[in-house]
Design an enzyme around this catalytic site. Structure first.
Site, short mmCIF file in Angstrom:
data_model
loop_
_atom_site.label_atom_id
_atom_site.label_comp_id
_atom_site.label_asym_id
_atom_site.label_seq_id
_atom_site.Cartn_x
_atom_site.Cartn_y
_atom_site.Cartn_z
N ASN A 45 44.96 44.90 46.22
CA ASN A 45 45.31 45.51 44.93
C ASN A 45 46.80 45.83 44.83
O ASN A 45 47.20 46.66 44.03
CB ASN A 45 44.51 46.81 44.73
CG ASN A 45 44.94 47.90 45.70
OD1 ASN A 45 45.64 47.62 46.69
ND2 ASN A 45 44.54 49.12 45.44
N ARG A 46 47.64 45.17 45.63
CA ARG A 46 49.04 45.61 45.75
C ARG A 46 49.92 45.20 44.57
O ARG A 46 50.72 45.99 44.09
CB ARG A 46 49.63 45.08 47.06
CG ARG A 46 51.07 45.53 47.27
CD ARG A 46 51.62 45.09 48.61
NE ARG A 46 53.04 45.41 48.72
CZ ARG A 46 53.80 45.07 49.74
NH1 ARG A 46 53.29 44.38 50.76
NH2 ARG A 46 55.09 45.39 49.76
N PHE A 47 49.79 43.93 44.12
CA PHE A 47 50.78 43.40 43.19
C PHE A 47 50.20 43.07 41.82
O PHE A 47 49.08 42.59 41.71
CB PHE A 47 51.39 42.10 43.74
CG PHE A 47 52.16 42.28 45.02
CD1 PHE A 47 53.40 42.89 45.03
CD2 PHE A 47 51.63 41.82 46.22
CE1 PHE A 47 54.12 43.04 46.21
CE2 PHE A 47 52.34 41.96 47.41
CZ PHE A 47 53.58 42.57 47.41
N PRO A 241 40.32 43.15 41.59
CA PRO A 241 41.62 42.86 42.20
C PRO A 241 42.25 41.54 41.80
O PRO A 241 43.45 41.36 42.00
CB PRO A 241 41.32 42.88 43.70
CG PRO A 241 39.85 42.59 43.80
CD PRO A 241 39.23 43.21 42.59
N PHE A 242 41.47 40.60 41.23
CA PHE A 242 42.04 39.32 40.82
C PHE A 242 41.90 39.13 39.31
O PHE A 242 41.52 38.07 38.82
CB PHE A 242 41.37 38.18 41.59
CG PHE A 242 41.63 38.25 43.07
CD1 PHE A 242 42.83 37.79 43.60
CD2 PHE A 242 40.71 38.82 43.93
CE1 PHE A 242 43.09 37.88 44.96
CE2 PHE A 242 40.95 38.93 45.30
CZ PHE A 242 42.15 38.46 45.82
N SER A 243 42.24 40.17 38.56
CA SER A 243 42.17 40.11 37.10
C SER A 243 43.37 39.34 36.55
O SER A 243 44.42 39.23 37.20
CB SER A 243 42.15 41.52 36.52
OG SER A 243 41.00 42.22 36.94
N GLU A 259 37.00 37.90 43.11
CA GLU A 259 36.91 36.92 44.21
C GLU A 259 38.19 36.13 44.39
O GLU A 259 38.68 35.48 43.47
CB GLU A 259 35.74 35.95 43.95
CG GLU A 259 35.53 34.95 45.07
CD GLU A 259 34.26 34.13 44.93
OE1 GLU A 259 34.02 33.27 45.78
OE2 GLU A 259 33.49 34.37 43.97
N LYS A 275 28.98 35.62 47.98
CA LYS A 275 27.64 35.08 47.76
C LYS A 275 26.65 36.15 48.20
O LYS A 275 26.50 36.45 49.38
CB LYS A 275 27.44 33.78 48.56
CG LYS A 275 26.29 32.92 48.13
CD LYS A 275 26.14 32.71 46.65
CE LYS A 275 27.23 31.90 45.99
NZ LYS A 275 26.95 31.76 44.52
#
Length: 454
Positions: A45-47, A241-243, A259, A275
């Site tokens: 979640n850093r950047f 975290p990968f929005s 993911e 999964k």
């Protein structure tokens, strides 16, 4: 041409919402893109990374890739990832990797699921009813990086960084109609139709034709207003975290993905397939028991292991022989709506290969197809009424410094021509329960469909 070693970096005042603050005024510009860590309570979640105003764009539709610069437009039938690699290498920027600046300019955007048709021979059964590209990538000579760990906001540019900052702060978003749905969500299949498709998959599984197939249903609603407002609402609800928010010429992609697909850093490869899913529960003790239930589920472990083996094989096609490892197997990770079962595969990429070679070898991700991958993709094309388009593809970047990081575009909304599309699926194996698999599709998208209804 002389290689520029590093960009100019200027530090801006810290604010935790810097990404939203600077992106909101440019969000309406085609090729404005934001990779957002979702304020997630998560190791990745850093950047946050913001870009707009690219120097080059690459748009792939079926066999054609259109490359646009300020001066020229060319169309090629070459492999889109080879075209991307060529365009990256043609620019005079080659900075050293910096752990505090993951993206130092480079390529950023969408690799849609159907880009996989360029790398595998697949049937052409499912309808292509969404007009967005199979690949939409911008090449950017500047970026804004928000580092939540060190609480630093950095603007990097290979030209006049101060001029770019003045450009960024002078932008004004036009007044937009508030976002709202103008119809209810509608699935592309009835419960009965889902059951028929589930049983067809089961027949293939029991005949030994394949081991796992990811079967999905797609929800559609009409809407009006500002897609950026919709993304802000979803981002608060999902904290993934990968929005990402991608503004394209003819639509927008709103992704709330938990993911990672593939990361490449200093030759080290990491992929983290998901999964196995169970919904979160309101009671803390019951929720802990739910997480333990997922951890102990033999069905979910078997499903996860199939995809781990598939990803090991895909990455092994390009990795240094003997370097593929599985340091984490069956880890339960909590997200706001669901618990996920996650594994980690690592490897090394030879110096002779490029990030695009790795992406091609593993695309699309095995966690959203099934195993064996090509047979599963053939079945998906036969059973799902429409092509997946952006969903189950990948969003991410290939930096000039050589680093790559990409997501799997699950929990993702496509907005175009007044319509929203959001799909959800699950991996079906021989001992899957039809009702449980059907319910899982709703568990995965409730945090997307419901916030947009309000």
């Amino acid at each position: 041409m002389m290689k520029t070693l590093s960009p100019t970096v200027i530090t801006l005042p810290w604010r935790p919402d810097a990404a939203e603050h600077y992106f909101a005024p440019v969000n309406h510009l085609p090729w404005a893109m934001l990779l957002h860590s979702g304020d997630a309570i998560h190791p990745y979640n850093r950047f946050d990374i913001l870009v707009a105003d690219p120097v080059t764009t690459l748009t792939t539709r079926a066999q054609e890739t259109t490359v646009c610069t300020a001066r020229t437009t060319t169309v090629t039938l070459d492999d889109p990832l080879h075209v991307l690699q060529t365009q990256l290498e043609a620019l005079p920027f080659h900075p050293q990797p910096d752990p505090d600046l993951p993206f130092q300019g480079g390529a950023l955007g969408l690799f849609g699921y159907d880009l996989g048709r360029r790398f595998e021979i697949l049937p052409d059964t499912a309808a292509r009813d969404i007009a967005l590209p199979d690949m939409a990538i911008g090449l950017y000579d500047w970026a804004l990086i928000v580092d939540h760990q060190k609480q630093v906001v950095s603007l990097i540019s290979y030209h006049d960084a101060d001029a770019r900052y003045r450009w960024l702060t002078s932008q004004r978003a036009p007044t937009r109609t508030p976002f709202r749905l103008t119809s209810a969500w509608q699935s592309n299949m009835t419960r009965c139709e889902y059951g028929e498709k589930f049983r067809q998959v089961q027949a293939w599984l029991h005949s030994g034709d394949c081991y796992q197939v990811n079967l999905s249903q797609r929800f559609q609603a009409s809407y009006e207003g500002d897609e950026w407002q919709a993304f802000e609402r979803l981002n608060r609800a999902n904290r993934a975290p990968f929005s990402a928010f991608l503004r394209l010429h003819d639509g927008a992609i709103l992704s709330l993905s938990p993911e990672r697909f593939i990361q490449l850093e200093n030759g080290h490869i990491q992929t983290r397939p998901i999964k196995g899913t169970l919904p979160r529960l309101n009671d803390p003790q019951a929720d802990r028991q739910q997480a333990q239930k997922l951890a102990n589920s033999m069905k979910d472990r078997a499903e996860n292991l199939m995809i781990v083996d598939l990803m090991r094989n895909d990455i092994g096609r390009v990795a240094v022989p003997g370097s593929v490892k599985v340091p984490e197997l069956f880890v339960v990770e909590p997200f706001p709506a669901v618990h996920h079962l996650v594994s980690t595969i690592t490897a090394r990429l030879p110096d002779s290969l490029h990030a695009t070679d790795l992406l091609r070898a593993a695309f699309p991700g095995g966690s959203i197809t099934g195993a064996p991958k090509v047979r599963a993709m053939e079945i998906i094309d036969e059973l799902e009424p429409q092509r997946r388009n952006a969903w189950c593809g990948s969003i991410g970047y290939l930096s000039f410094c050589g680093k790559m990081d990409t997501s799997i575009t699950i929990r993702t909304v496509t907005a175009t021509q007044g319509q929203l599309y959001c799909s959800a699926g699950g991996g079906i194996v021989a001992d899957s329960n039809e009702e449980a698999e059907y319910q899982e599709t709703f568990d995965k998208v409730n945090r997307i469909l419901h916030p947009l209804e309000n």
